[in-house]
Design a protein around this motif. Structure first.
Motif, PDB file in Angstrom:
ATOM      1  N   SER A 146       0.827  -1.204   0.000  1.00 34.86           N
ATOM      2  CA  SER A 146       0.000   0.000   0.000  1.00 34.86           C
ATOM      3  C   SER A 146       0.867   1.261   0.000  1.00 34.86           C
ATOM      4  O   SER A 146       0.462   2.310  -0.504  1.00 34.86           O
ATOM      5  N   ILE A 147       2.089   1.152   0.552  1.00 37.03           N
ATOM      6  CA  ILE A 147       3.000   2.297   0.571  1.00 37.03           C
ATOM      7  C   ILE A 147       3.562   2.547  -0.826  1.00 37.03           C
ATOM      8  O   ILE A 147       3.606   3.689  -1.304  1.00 37.03           O
ATOM      9  N   SER A 148       3.995   1.487  -1.519  1.00 31.28           N
ATOM     10  CA  SER A 148       4.516   1.689  -2.881  1.00 31.28           C
ATOM     11  C   SER A 148       3.382   2.003  -3.864  1.00 31.28           C
ATOM     12  O   SER A 148       3.626   2.637  -4.905  1.00 31.28           O
ATOM     13  N   TYR A 149       2.145   1.597  -3.547  1.00 31.69           N
ATOM     14  CA  TYR A 149       1.017   1.935  -4.426  1.00 31.69           C
ATOM     15  C   TYR A 149       0.800   3.451  -4.440  1.00 31.69           C
ATOM     16  O   TYR A 149       0.536   4.041  -5.493  1.00 31.69           O
ATOM     17  N   GLU A 151       3.128   5.611  -3.976  1.00 34.67           N
ATOM     18  CA  GLU A 151       4.240   6.127  -4.781  1.00 34.67           C
ATOM     19  C   GLU A 151       3.956   5.937  -6.267  1.00 34.67           C
ATOM     20  O   GLU A 151       4.258   6.814  -7.090  1.00 34.67           O
ATOM     21  N   TYR A 152       3.371   4.802  -6.624  1.00 34.47           N
ATOM     22  CA  TYR A 152       3.005   4.531  -8.019  1.00 34.47           C
ATOM     23  C   TYR A 152       2.025   5.586  -8.534  1.00 34.47           C
ATOM     24  O   TYR A 152       2.190   6.120  -9.640  1.00 34.47           O
ATOM     25  N   LEU A 153       1.028   5.926  -7.724  1.00 35.05           N
ATOM     26  CA  LEU A 153       0.061   6.943  -8.131  1.00 35.05           C
ATOM     27  C   LEU A 153       0.722   8.315  -8.234  1.00 35.05           C
ATOM     28  O   LEU A 153       0.472   9.071  -9.177  1.00 35.05           O
ATOM     29  N   ASP A 154       1.601   8.631  -7.276  1.00 36.27           N
ATOM     30  CA  ASP A 154       2.288   9.927  -7.290  1.00 36.27           C
ATOM     31  C   ASP A 154       3.245  10.057  -8.475  1.00 36.27           C
ATOM     32  O   ASP A 154       3.514  11.167  -8.943  1.00 36.27           O
ATOM     33  N   SER A 155       3.754   8.916  -8.949  1.00 32.78           N
ATOM     34  CA  SER A 155       4.723   8.947 -10.058  1.00 32.78           C
ATOM     35  C   SER A 155       4.053   9.000 -11.422  1.00 32.78           C
ATOM     36  O   SER A 155       4.728   8.921 -12.453  1.00 32.78           O
ATOM     37  N   LEU A 156       2.741   9.145 -11.436  1.00 35.37           N
ATOM     38  CA  LEU A 156       1.977   9.148 -12.689  1.00 35.37           C
ATOM     39  C   LEU A 156       2.212   7.854 -13.469  1.00 35.37           C
ATOM     40  O   LEU A 156       2.379   7.858 -14.685  1.00 35.37           O
ATOM     41  N   VAL A 182      -1.686  -2.486 -18.708  1.00 31.53           N
ATOM     42  CA  VAL A 182      -1.393  -1.143 -19.219  1.00 31.53           C
ATOM     43  C   VAL A 182      -2.179  -0.886 -20.500  1.00 31.53           C
ATOM     44  O   VAL A 182      -2.762   0.188 -20.685  1.00 31.53           O
ATOM     45  N   ALA A 183      -2.211  -1.885 -21.393  1.00 35.02           N
ATOM     46  CA  ALA A 183      -2.893  -1.737 -22.680  1.00 35.02           C
ATOM     47  C   ALA A 183      -4.392  -1.515 -22.514  1.00 35.02           C
ATOM     48  O   ALA A 183      -5.035  -0.880 -23.355  1.00 35.02           O
ATOM     49  N   SER A 184      -4.953  -2.027 -21.406  1.00 36.64           N
ATOM     50  CA  SER A 184      -6.397  -1.885 -21.186  1.00 36.64           C
ATOM     51  C   SER A 184      -6.799  -0.434 -20.947  1.00 36.64           C
ATOM     52  O   SER A 184      -7.963  -0.060 -21.141  1.00 36.64           O
ATOM     53  N   GLY A 185      -5.825   0.393 -20.546  1.00 29.94           N
ATOM     54  CA  GLY A 185      -6.112   1.799 -20.304  1.00 29.94           C
ATOM     55  C   GLY A 185      -6.771   2.084 -18.975  1.00 29.94           C
ATOM     56  O   GLY A 185      -7.014   3.241 -18.618  1.00 29.94           O
ATOM     57  N   LYS A 186      -7.048   1.036 -18.196  1.00 29.47           N
ATOM     58  CA  LYS A 186      -7.696   1.213 -16.898  1.00 29.47           C
ATOM     59  C   LYS A 186      -6.652   1.426 -15.804  1.00 29.47           C
ATOM     60  O   LYS A 186      -5.540   0.922 -15.901  1.00 29.47           O
ATOM     61  N   GLU A 187      -7.055   2.166 -14.794  1.00 29.96           N
ATOM     62  CA  GLU A 187      -6.154   2.381 -13.666  1.00 29.96           C
ATOM     63  C   GLU A 187      -5.956   1.084 -12.903  1.00 29.96           C
ATOM     64  O   GLU A 187      -6.908   0.326 -12.690  1.00 29.96           O
ATOM     65  N   ILE A 188      -4.737   0.791 -12.531  1.00 26.04           N
ATOM     66  CA  ILE A 188      -4.443  -0.418 -11.754  1.00 26.04           C
ATOM     67  C   ILE A 188      -4.937  -0.213 -10.328  1.00 26.04           C
ATOM     68  O   ILE A 188      -4.625   0.796  -9.686  1.00 26.04           O
ATOM     69  N   THR A 189      -5.702  -1.161  -9.837  1.00 30.57           N
ATOM     70  CA  THR A 189      -6.251  -1.061  -8.486  1.00 30.57           C
ATOM     71  C   THR A 189      -5.186  -1.431  -7.455  1.00 30.57           C
ATOM     72  O   THR A 189      -4.158  -2.032  -7.785  1.00 30.57           O
ATOM     73  N   GLU A 190      -5.462  -1.105  -6.200  1.00 25.18           N
ATOM     74  CA  GLU A 190      -4.518  -1.442  -5.136  1.00 25.18           C
ATOM     75  C   GLU A 190      -4.379  -2.963  -4.994  1.00 25.18           C
ATOM     76  O   GLU A 190      -3.296  -3.471  -4.713  1.00 25.18           O
ATOM     77  N   GLU A 191      -5.469  -3.680  -5.222  1.00 22.61           N
ATOM     78  CA  GLU A 191      -5.414  -5.147  -5.158  1.00 22.61           C
ATOM     79  C   GLU A 191      -4.535  -5.709  -6.273  1.00 22.61           C
ATOM     80  O   GLU A 191      -3.731  -6.623  -6.044  1.00 22.61           O
ATOM     81  N   GLN A 192      -4.675  -5.168  -7.484  1.00 16.82           N
ATOM     82  CA  GLN A 192      -3.821  -5.608  -8.598  1.00 16.82           C
ATOM     83  C   GLN A 192      -2.358  -5.257  -8.334  1.00 16.82           C
ATOM     84  O   GLN A 192      -1.463  -6.050  -8.627  1.00 16.82           O
ATOM     85  N   TRP A 193      -2.125  -4.072  -7.778  1.00 19.69           N
ATOM     86  CA  TRP A 193      -0.754  -3.661  -7.460  1.00 19.69           C
ATOM     87  C   TRP A 193      -0.134  -4.617  -6.438  1.00 19.69           C
ATOM     88  O   TRP A 193       1.035  -4.994  -6.554  1.00 19.69           O
TER      89      TRP A 193
END
Length: 329
Positions: A146-149, A151-156, A182-193
């Protein structure tokens, strides 16, 4: 909560523990904390000793600072909380200190989590990246995705490049899975991360067992040295991977399709705050001093690495066969 037990060649064991709110479950110990993480973390950290992050912290002078901290506290256990630089520094100091009995790691960055420091700790010396090394293995690594997630959101989304690179290096099925997300264009959820982090760690451990670096590892260190440690680890890792993939395509039977997919993902996910160019002249000089460059290839030939001699590398640069390395920016 999930666990993986890693056993080193010397039969030392390390437990990697995955879960939420892991920082509240850390054992009693001296806590050396990355000041950057402290600023962004809303919770309370007990008995922390703050140090700045970044490559400059990985120095011998700072090792003696850790020794003094251990002497004054009289505690036999130490926890490093932060990115790769803090973890390398604290791990190096503890590996060489006979009074430290337990070392715990709490990586707070995407790179630190998916490439856990369980294969020794390294310091820089006179602007040379990772010149000094101490063998050692932590007792436990606590990984809270959840901490790196955040960071993932903050890093665009640019942080997604690092699990992609680990997957490209060691697990092509995982690479295809992340690429499709990535190809799906959908935002990766925290569960997927969370699933991506766990699967990436498993793939990275496979590489350690085979003694194979991830694609770009060798070149990334040389890029940082060529820039006198100013290039930034994240940009150097991705640029190093691109160099090695281009070299592999020139001098081996590398999987061209997967490499081109990775190049496309770099163009899509590249962080605009990272450096856009590398000092190729200084890089060539360094490789001349070493006599050549050892490169890794993507999964599919897990046990294969190649040595590219200096003359071949220089020709590779002069003939512009690396064209496209910078144009993605």
């Amino acid at each position: 909560m999930k666990r993986i037990t890693f056993t080193s060649e010397s039969t030392e064991r390390c437990q990697l523990i995955f879960g939420k709110n892991m920082i509240e479950k850390l054992p009693e110990s001296i806590r050396v904390v990355d000041s950057g993480f402290k600023k962004s973390f809303a919770g309370n950290l007990k008995s922390e000793y703050l140090m700045p992050g970044g490559e400059h912290i990985k120095s011998i002078d700072r090792v003696f600072e850790i020794y003094q901290l251990v002497r004054v506290s009289r505690c036999k256990a130490v926890t490093a909380i932060g990115g790769g630089s803090i973890i390398d520094l604290v791990g190096y100091a503890c590996a060489g200190h006979t009074e430290v009995e337990k070392l715990f790691l709490f990586p707070t960055t995407t790179v630190g989590q998916i490439m856990p420091a369980i294969n020794g700790f390294k310091l820089n010396f006179e602007f040379v990246k990772d010149l000094l090394c101490e063998n050692g293995i932590p007792d436990r690594v606590f990984i809270d995705s959840s901490i790196s997630y955040k960071e993932y959101l903050d890093s665009l989304r640019s942080d997604l490049l690092f699990p992609l690179l680990v997957a490209l290096s060691f697990d092509m099925r995982l690479f295809r899975y992340i690429s499709n997300l990535v190809a799906s264009g959908k935002e990766i959820t925290e569960e997927q991360w969370d699933d991506i982090v766990f699967s990436s760690v498993k793939a990275y451990l496979k590489g350690i067992e085979l003694k194979k670096p991830f694609v770009g590892a060798e070149t990334a260190g040389l890029i940082e040295t060529a820039s006198r440690l100013r290039a930034g680890n994240r940009a150097a890792v991705i640029l190093g991977a691109m160099v090695e993939l281009r070299l592999a395509r020139e001098f081996s039977n590398n999987d061209v399709k997967s490499s081109e997919v990775f190049f496309g993902l770099v163009r899509q996910l590249w962080n605009r705050n990272w450096p856009l160019r590398i000092d190729l002249s200084s890089l060539v000089d360094l490789i001349e001093q070493k006599g050549g460059l050892k490169i890794s290839t993507p999964d599919g030939s897990l046990d294969r690495t190649y040595f590219v001699g200096y003359s071949s590398f220089e020709r590779f640069i002069r003939e512009k066969t690396w064209r496209g390395l910078e144009s993605f920016a």
